[in-house]
Design a protein around this motif. Structure first.
Motif, PDB file in Angstrom:
ATOM      1  N   LEU A 167       0.807  -1.221   0.000  1.00  0.00           N
ATOM      2  CA  LEU A 167       0.000   0.000   0.000  1.00  0.00           C
ATOM      3  C   LEU A 167       0.839   1.270   0.000  1.00  0.00           C
ATOM      4  CD1 LEU A 167      -2.865  -1.068   2.433  1.00  0.00           C
ATOM      5  CD2 LEU A 167      -2.792  -1.182  -0.067  1.00  0.00           C
ATOM      6  N   SER A 168       2.134   1.137   0.256  1.00  0.00           N
ATOM      7  CA  SER A 168       2.986   2.327   0.187  1.00  0.00           C
ATOM      8  C   SER A 168       3.146   2.807  -1.254  1.00  0.00           C
ATOM      9  CB  SER A 168       4.359   2.041   0.806  1.00  0.00           C
ATOM     10  OG  SER A 168       5.005   0.972   0.141  1.00  0.00           O
ATOM     11  N   GLU A 169       2.690   1.998  -2.221  1.00  0.00           N
ATOM     12  CA  GLU A 169       2.699   2.426  -3.622  1.00  0.00           C
ATOM     13  C   GLU A 169       1.609   3.466  -3.895  1.00  0.00           C
ATOM     14  OE1 GLU A 169       2.202  -1.023  -6.007  1.00  0.00           O
ATOM     15  OE2 GLU A 169       4.036  -2.014  -5.307  1.00  0.00           O
TER      16      GLU A 169
ATOM     17  N   ASP B 173      -8.463  -4.566  -9.392  1.00  0.00           N
ATOM     18  CA  ASP B 173      -7.978  -3.555 -10.330  1.00  0.00           C
ATOM     19  C   ASP B 173      -7.264  -2.452  -9.543  1.00  0.00           C
ATOM     20  OD1 ASP B 173      -7.581  -1.515 -12.156  1.00  0.00           O
ATOM     21  OD2 ASP B 173      -9.547  -1.742 -13.099  1.00  0.00           O
ATOM     22  N   LYS B 174      -6.045  -2.141  -9.935  1.00  0.00           N
ATOM     23  CA  LYS B 174      -5.254  -1.155  -9.198  1.00  0.00           C
ATOM     24  C   LYS B 174      -5.958   0.194  -9.120  1.00  0.00           C
ATOM     25  CE  LYS B 174      -0.432   0.251  -8.659  1.00  0.00           C
ATOM     26  NZ  LYS B 174       0.946   0.089  -9.181  1.00  0.00           N
ATOM     27  N   ALA B 175      -6.746   0.520 -10.143  1.00  0.00           N
ATOM     28  CA  ALA B 175      -7.455   1.804 -10.152  1.00  0.00           C
ATOM     29  C   ALA B 175      -8.533   1.865  -9.075  1.00  0.00           C
ATOM     30  CB  ALA B 175      -8.079   2.038 -11.524  1.00  0.00           C
ATOM     31  N   LYS B 176      -8.951   0.704  -8.577  1.00  0.00           N
ATOM     32  CA  LYS B 176     -10.009   0.670  -7.565  1.00  0.00           C
ATOM     33  C   LYS B 176      -9.456   0.744  -6.145  1.00  0.00           C
ATOM     34  CE  LYS B 176     -14.237  -1.841  -6.327  1.00  0.00           C
ATOM     35  NZ  LYS B 176     -15.118  -2.993  -6.607  1.00  0.00           N
ATOM     36  N   VAL B 177      -8.175   0.485  -5.984  1.00  0.00           N
ATOM     37  CA  VAL B 177      -7.579   0.449  -4.641  1.00  0.00           C
ATOM     38  C   VAL B 177      -7.808   1.749  -3.874  1.00  0.00           C
ATOM     39  CG1 VAL B 177      -5.416   0.232  -3.350  1.00  0.00           C
ATOM     40  CG2 VAL B 177      -5.903  -1.320  -5.253  1.00  0.00           C
ATOM     41  N   PRO B 178      -7.618   2.939  -4.485  1.00  0.00           N
ATOM     42  CA  PRO B 178      -7.877   4.179  -3.729  1.00  0.00           C
ATOM     43  C   PRO B 178      -9.304   4.273  -3.195  1.00  0.00           C
ATOM     44  CG  PRO B 178      -6.598   4.666  -5.687  1.00  0.00           C
ATOM     45  CD  PRO B 178      -7.028   3.241  -5.811  1.00  0.00           C
ATOM     46  N   ASP B 179     -10.278   3.735  -3.932  1.00  0.00           N
ATOM     47  CA  ASP B 179     -11.665   3.769  -3.458  1.00  0.00           C
ATOM     48  C   ASP B 179     -11.850   2.863  -2.238  1.00  0.00           C
ATOM     49  OD1 ASP B 179     -12.422   5.538  -5.435  1.00  0.00           O
ATOM     50  OD2 ASP B 179     -13.020   3.964  -6.835  1.00  0.00           O
TER      51      ASP B 179
END
Length: 509
Positions: free
Chosen positions: A131-133, A343-349
């Motif tokens: 998650l540090s990414e 999906d990496k784009a969903k991780v922030p959500d």
């Protein structure tokens, strides 16, 4: 912003402009009419984030999550559409292992034991995001979690999960304050004074009944380890000594043996369960133990039900030959992980959901329910509710269903209990002193696959040998021989090498 709100703002601007033009002394303007500006369409409101989740429940599970007013409110507050699988904590790790083995992980996973071997193996195989990414600074509630707790939760030096904080705390000795005062003793500031106090609790008749029926210490006195330097990493080449291999641990055993020889501890202390020691402490049979400092408050509440003048107090760190008594705790229990199958784009959500749950509003919702329905009033972390309201809350939310990140409260173990103000202040001061002077056990944040998989068979005689030294059944020389034999064991050496490698990752030069 909704279309209706945008239109209202544009209309207000037009009215100001018209008014300004109309107030020009009645003079008609010859300027050409302006073409009305095109109205900017409002951005579409983002719909709920759908999240599949695997988590645990400590007691009774929710009866029907879909029909639960509490879970519906949770989705409303976090703008989510949750699909939650709830598993009893008693067999949670087994279920998590099966899901990982079948490669059927949901989008959000709670881990109670964040250093479990199978979980760490999955992490090493790339099953979960580092998650540090991601830019964690955009989540204000998660940013309230101290760096110390984030560091303690790291695996291989990386942030693979969001830790659920439980507040700052430490473990050390707590003693019967009223016994100390009755025997005209002062709070000990050296290990010798501590020993004298514990012996006096055994021999000085602190309960005043004329009989030698009290004990100075119950438990194993682990608070002593820091004073003998056991919690300081000790390196030999490419290996990190296990704590019981160190010279300081030998000194700890000598100290404990001296207490045992003075009859300060129950003869079969090593067979006692936690409930047994608590009974001895709250029934006025024992005067001290080493445990989480907040227990001094809980024990005081219990013992005063029988004796209003009785009380426990936490001891401040006592300096020993190589450090201070006590041990600081990790500050978190369990953490949330996001699989790389998401999906990496969903991780922030998903991180936004966790951030939104780390608030008083969501924590109170899941712990107590909805005011007026599941409880009447809330003061701090104590709710006033009828039996019927509590039953309804347990049916709708379950008893300890973990679907949120604990809001960070620095001294939560103390402040949540509603102790008397003087006692609460004393406990917080003691915790602060321990955080400043005491150390943590480094092995609590380090991982060795070999240690986890082979501990039970390689060290099957370890606890019995420790007890024999404490009770005087074997000599210190025999203990030394046992330690050297273990240090020469190739499997144990592999453990120590793995711990050293982990220590180097956590402490880069």
């Amino acid at each position: 912003m909704s279309t209706k709100k945008v239109s209202a703002i544009l209309l207000a601007s037009t009215l100001v402009l018209v008014t300004a033009c109309s107030s020009n002394g009645g003079t008609q303007s010859t300027a050409p009419a302006e073409t009305p500006a095109a109205e900017t369409p409002a951005p579409e409101k983002k719909g709920p984030t759908s999240i599949t989740m695997l988590t645990g429940v400590w007691g009774q599970p929710p009866v029907d999550i879909e029909k639960s007013a509490i879970f519906n409110k949770l989705e409303e507050l976090t703008n989510t559409d949750l699909n939650i699988t709830v598993v009893p904590v008693s067999n949670y790790d087994q279920n998590l292992n099966l899901v990982m083995a079948a490669n059927e992980l949901p989008e959000l996973v709670h881990a109670f034991n964040s250093k479990a071997p199978t979980l760490v193996k999955a992490i090493n195989q790339g099953a979960f995001y580092d998650l540090s990414e991601f830019d964690l600074s955009q989540y204000p509630n998660l940013q309230q979690i101290p760096e110390l707790i984030w560091n303690n939760s790291k695996i291989n030096g990386k942030v693979y999960g969001v830790p659920s904080p439980v507040g700052l705390n430490a473990q050390d000795f707590m003693i019967r304050k009223d016994w100390m005062e009755k025997l005209n003793l002062k709070e000990p500031t050296t290990l010798d004074e501590l020993k004298e106090l514990l012996i006096a609790f055994r021999e000085g008749d602190p309960d005043g009944n004329g009989q030698k029926d009290t004990f100075g210490l119950v438990g194993r006195g682990y608070g002593l380890l820091g004073a003998f330097g056991v919690q300081e990493p000790q390196i030999e080449g490419d290996m990190m000594l296990l704590e019981w291999m160190t010279p300081g641990y030998r000194d700890y055993l000598v100290y404990l043996n001296e207490l045992y020889a003075k009859d300060v501890m129950p003869k079969e202390y090593f067979l006692m369960k936690g409930s047994d020691t608590k009974d001895m402490l709250t029934n006025g049979i024992a005067g001290a133990q080493s445990a989480g400092l907040h227990n001094a408050g809980e024990l005081t509440v219990e013992v005063q039900k029988k004796d209003p003048n009785a009380s426990f107090m936490p001891l401040n760190p006592i300096q020993g030959p190589n450090g201070y008594t006590g041990k600081t705790q990790l500050g978190y229990y369990g953490m949330w992980l996001i699989p790389t199958s998401v999906d990496k784009a969903k991780v922030p959500d998903i991180l936004a959901y966790l951030d939104q749950t780390a608030t008083d509003e969501v924590n109170n919702l899941m712990n107590f329910g909805i005011q007026g329905v599941h409880y009447d009033s809330l003061e701090g972390q104590k709710a006033t509710a009828s039996d019927a309201q509590i039953k309804l809350k347990d049916e709708e939310a379950g008893q300890g269903t973990i679907v949120f990140v604990n809001k960070y409260r620095p001294y939560n173990d103390v402040t949540k209990n509603g102790f008397a103000a003087e006692l609460e202040e004393q406990l917080i001061e003691s915790i602060d002193n321990h955080i400043e002077l005491s150390t943590a056990n480094p092995f609590e944040i380090l991982i060795s696959d070999t240690f986890s998989s082979r501990y039970n068979d390689v060290f099957k005689d370890l606890d019995a040998t420790i007890i024999k030294v404490t009770t005087g059944a074997i000599s210190l020389e025999e203990w030394d021989t046992f330690v050297e034999q273990m240090k020469a064991n190739p499997t144990v050496q592999q453990m120590m090498k793995e711990f050293k490698a982990q220590y180097d990752l956590a402490n880069p030069q």
